[in-house]
Write an enzyme that holds these catalytic residues in place. Structure first.
Site, PDB file in Angstrom:
ATOM      1  N   PHE A  71      -1.045 -14.613   0.450  1.00 54.94           N
ATOM      2  CA  PHE A  71      -2.137 -15.032  -0.432  1.00 54.94           C
ATOM      3  C   PHE A  71      -3.222 -13.962  -0.365  1.00 54.94           C
ATOM      4  O   PHE A  71      -3.350 -13.278   0.649  1.00 54.94           O
ATOM      5  CB  PHE A  71      -2.724 -16.376   0.011  1.00 54.94           C
ATOM      6  N   ASN A 100     -13.606 -20.942   9.192  1.00 57.08           N
ATOM      7  CA  ASN A 100     -13.867 -20.734   7.762  1.00 57.08           C
ATOM      8  C   ASN A 100     -13.631 -22.043   7.021  1.00 57.08           C
ATOM      9  O   ASN A 100     -13.246 -23.045   7.624  1.00 57.08           O
ATOM     10  CB  ASN A 100     -12.990 -19.598   7.213  1.00 57.08           C
ATOM     11  N   ILE A 124      -0.737 -11.474  10.744  1.00 54.15           N
ATOM     12  CA  ILE A 124       0.560 -12.160  10.873  1.00 54.15           C
ATOM     13  C   ILE A 124       1.453 -11.827   9.682  1.00 54.15           C
ATOM     14  O   ILE A 124       2.648 -11.534   9.836  1.00 54.15           O
ATOM     15  CB  ILE A 124       0.343 -13.687  10.986  1.00 54.15           C
ATOM     16  N   LYS A 144     -19.598 -22.907  29.001  1.00 50.56           N
ATOM     17  CA  LYS A 144     -20.536 -22.987  27.882  1.00 50.56           C
ATOM     18  C   LYS A 144     -21.673 -21.978  28.083  1.00 50.56           C
ATOM     19  O   LYS A 144     -22.267 -21.943  29.162  1.00 50.56           O
ATOM     20  CB  LYS A 144     -21.085 -24.414  27.765  1.00 50.56           C
TER      21      LYS A 144
HETATM   22  N1  CTP Z   1      -3.259 -13.013   6.922  1.00 51.43           N
HETATM   23  C1  CTP Z   1      -2.537 -13.132   8.095  1.00 51.43           C
HETATM   24  N2  CTP Z   1      -3.099 -12.764   9.283  1.00 51.43           N
HETATM   25  C2  CTP Z   1      -4.353 -12.285   9.321  1.00 51.43           C
HETATM   26  C3  CTP Z   1      -5.107 -12.172   8.126  1.00 51.43           C
HETATM   27  C4  CTP Z   1      -4.527 -12.541   6.931  1.00 51.43           C
HETATM   28  O1  CTP Z   1      -1.372 -13.567   8.073  1.00 51.43           O
HETATM   29  N3  CTP Z   1      -4.875 -11.946  10.475  1.00 51.43           N
HETATM   30  C5  CTP Z   1      -2.604 -13.362   5.654  1.00 51.43           C
HETATM   31  C6  CTP Z   1      -3.177 -14.562   4.966  1.00 51.43           C
HETATM   32  O2  CTP Z   1      -2.478 -15.747   5.351  1.00 51.43           O
HETATM   33  C7  CTP Z   1      -2.927 -14.231   3.503  1.00 51.43           C
HETATM   34  C8  CTP Z   1      -3.055 -12.733   3.467  1.00 51.43           C
HETATM   35  O3  CTP Z   1      -2.833 -12.293   4.792  1.00 51.43           O
HETATM   36  O4  CTP Z   1      -1.635 -14.552   3.104  1.00 51.43           O
HETATM   37  C9  CTP Z   1      -4.334 -12.161   2.935  1.00 51.43           C
HETATM   38  O5  CTP Z   1      -5.440 -12.666   3.566  1.00 51.43           O
HETATM   39  P1  CTP Z   1      -6.924 -12.229   3.090  1.00 51.43           P
HETATM   40  O6  CTP Z   1      -7.897 -12.813   4.038  1.00 51.43           O
HETATM   41  O7  CTP Z   1      -7.095 -12.491   1.664  1.00 51.43           O
HETATM   42  O8  CTP Z   1      -6.845 -10.698   3.237  1.00 51.43           O
HETATM   43  P2  CTP Z   1      -7.218  -9.782   4.412  1.00 51.43           P
HETATM   44  O9  CTP Z   1      -5.983  -9.093   4.855  1.00 51.43           O
HETATM   45  O10 CTP Z   1      -7.963 -10.520   5.470  1.00 51.43           O
HETATM   46  O11 CTP Z   1      -8.174  -8.735   3.705  1.00 51.43           O
HETATM   47  P3  CTP Z   1      -9.710  -8.860   3.251  1.00 51.43           P
HETATM   48  O12 CTP Z   1     -10.313 -10.011   4.051  1.00 51.43           O
HETATM   49  O13 CTP Z   1     -10.240  -7.543   3.594  1.00 51.43           O
HETATM   50  O14 CTP Z   1      -9.683  -9.130   1.785  1.00 51.43           O
END
Ligand code: CTP
Length: 408
Positions: free
Chosen positions: A329, A212, A310, A290
């Site tokens: 976040f 990303n 996490i 690959k």
């Molecule tokens: N996060 C994490 N582990 C993951 C996904 C997210 O620790 N596998 C943490 C990110 O570091 C952030 C928070 O969760 O602090 C929210 O991440 P975000 O991508 O905004 O939310 P999602 O839980 O992925 O929900 P969605 O994508 O459906 O909005």
């Protein structure tokens, strides 16, 4: 300044004479100075004058055996609360930016994990040269603070930027660095905080991955701001494009699963900030060879499986194992406060830093952030500011909580 020790590296420039006054100001304010005089510096001020004002031995030679027996150069940099380079000549700046270690001054600068402040001084053409511009950009990105140079008449008879900042200005910059950084013994001294940052890369095969647009800039700034308040910071970073901060312990990872394992190893902690943009999914059964196009026109189907969350895993650890303050976040494009508030409840964290990552905001990968802090007390909108400023504000709020609770 009382009780603080400044490692002062005096480079070889005519402005070196101003360091005598700087030493006097530091000592008058109760600070101590460990002076290091480069070979070129000693052409401009004498070791005797520096030693007399500092009241300490002047270090000049890396190969002074009596010091080396006691690992002198490592000790010298470890004992300091701040390293100051004045004058920072074009040559010293180039050595620092290149990571050279050919003499005592450059070795100390490479060996230290203490904050560094430089006061550049050189001819204006040298200051404006593309090489010096590049070196300055590298040093700033490495977290090195800069004071000056000023514009004015120069010893070489020219006029322009390149004059070293005055001793009073350097002294003020030192006080500010020691004050807001607290460098050692700050508000978060003795507190351990884990920060996750950057994207994760989820392999498809040995050469391809899912990723990303996260640069890791916000997480790096948060780790730096917490370190500046004296915290013992572990920064678990995915493959970020933003420079990593100097000071925190860095654990480099690639995938979400590696990030979780690194966070697990870094526990226990008093606080944890999850700024990473962790990939929600990984490719099931990534190929260890690959994947060939083969020319048949068939497209491989990628099956995705969910990655471990996490933040949720840490936030839901049992009391005693869970950090006292867990901050997540929420990157959202719609209904920011409602979605982030729901996310806070779903994940079980204490705070959520919610940010609007719609492309028109320029936040993802940009230098600024606009954050709404969601706590148990509601939503608090912060003004749009640089990611460094947002990080400082968050670190100060974290210090309010971890200080007030006297968390062990
Ligand atoms: N996060 C994490 N582990 C993951 C996904 C997210 O620790 N596998 C943490 C990110 O570091 C952030 C928070 O969760 O602090 C929210 O991440 P975000 O991508 O905004 O939310 P999602 O839980 O992925 O929900 P969605 O994508 O459906 O909005």
């Amino acid at each position: 300044m009382r009780g603080k020790r400044i490692l002062l590296i005096i480079g070889g420039g005519i402005a070196a004479y101003k360091c005598l006054e700087l030493i006097r100001l530091i000592r008058k304010a109760g600070g101590a100075v460990s002076p290091v005089l480069t070979r070129a510096g000693s052409q401009f001020v004498t070791p005797l004058a520096v030693a007399a004002l500092a009241g300490e031995k002047v270090h000049g030679d890396l190969f002074d055996l009596s010091d080396e027996a006691a690992m002198g150069h490592i000790e010298l940099s470890r004992a300091a609360d701040l390293v100051v380079v004045a004058p920072a000549t074009a040559d010293l700046m180039a050595k620092m930016a290149g990571g050279l270690a050919g003499d005592l001054a450059s070795t100390l600068l490479l060996a230290t994990d203490t904050a560094v402040l430089i006061a550049p001084a050189m001819n204006l053409r040298m200051w404006q040269h593309a090489a010096t511009r590049r070196n300055l950009a590298t040093l700033t990105a490495d977290g090195i603070a800069v004071v000056g140079p000023n514009e004015g008449d120069m010893a070489c008879g020219e006029y322009g930027p390149g004059r070293m900042a005055e001793p009073g200005e350097i002294f003020a910059a030192i006080s500010a660095r020691l004050g807001d950084a607290g460098i050692r013994g700050g508000r978060l001294a003795g507190r351990r905080v884990i920060v996750t940052s950057g994207p994760t890369h989820e392999p498809i095969d040995p050469v391809r991955y899912l990723a990303n647009r996260s640069s890791g800039a916000q997480g790096a700034a948060i780790a730096a701001a917490l370190h500046a308040l004296g915290a013992d910071v572990v920064l678990v970073s995915g493959p970020a494009t933003a420079p990593l901060p100097v000071g925190p312990q860095i654990v480099a990872v690639e995938t979400a699963q590696e990030m979780l394992a690194a966070v697990e190893r870094a526990l226990p902690a008093d606080g944890a900030v999850f700024a990473a943009a962790v990939a929600d999914w990984r490719v099931a059964g990534a190929s260890d060879k690959k994947i060939k196009k083969g020319g048949s026109g068939t497209v491989p189907a990628l099956e995705l499986v969910e990655n471990p969350d996490i933040l949720r895993w840490v936030a839901q650890l049992p009391p005693g194992k869970r950090p006292a303050l867990v901050v997540g976040f929420a990157a959202e494009t719609d209904d920011l406060v409602a979605n982030a508030t729901a996310k806070r409840a779903a994940k079980g964290c204490d705070w959520i830093m919610a940010n609007d990552v719609s492309p028109e905001t320029g936040i993802m990968g940009g230098p600024e952030n606009a954050v709404t802090l969601i706590t148990a007390d509601g939503a608090e909108e912060w003004p749009r500011a640089s990611k460094v400023e947002v990080a400082r504000r968050l670190a100060a709020r974290i210090a309010d909580v971890l200080d007030a609770e006297g968390v062990a």
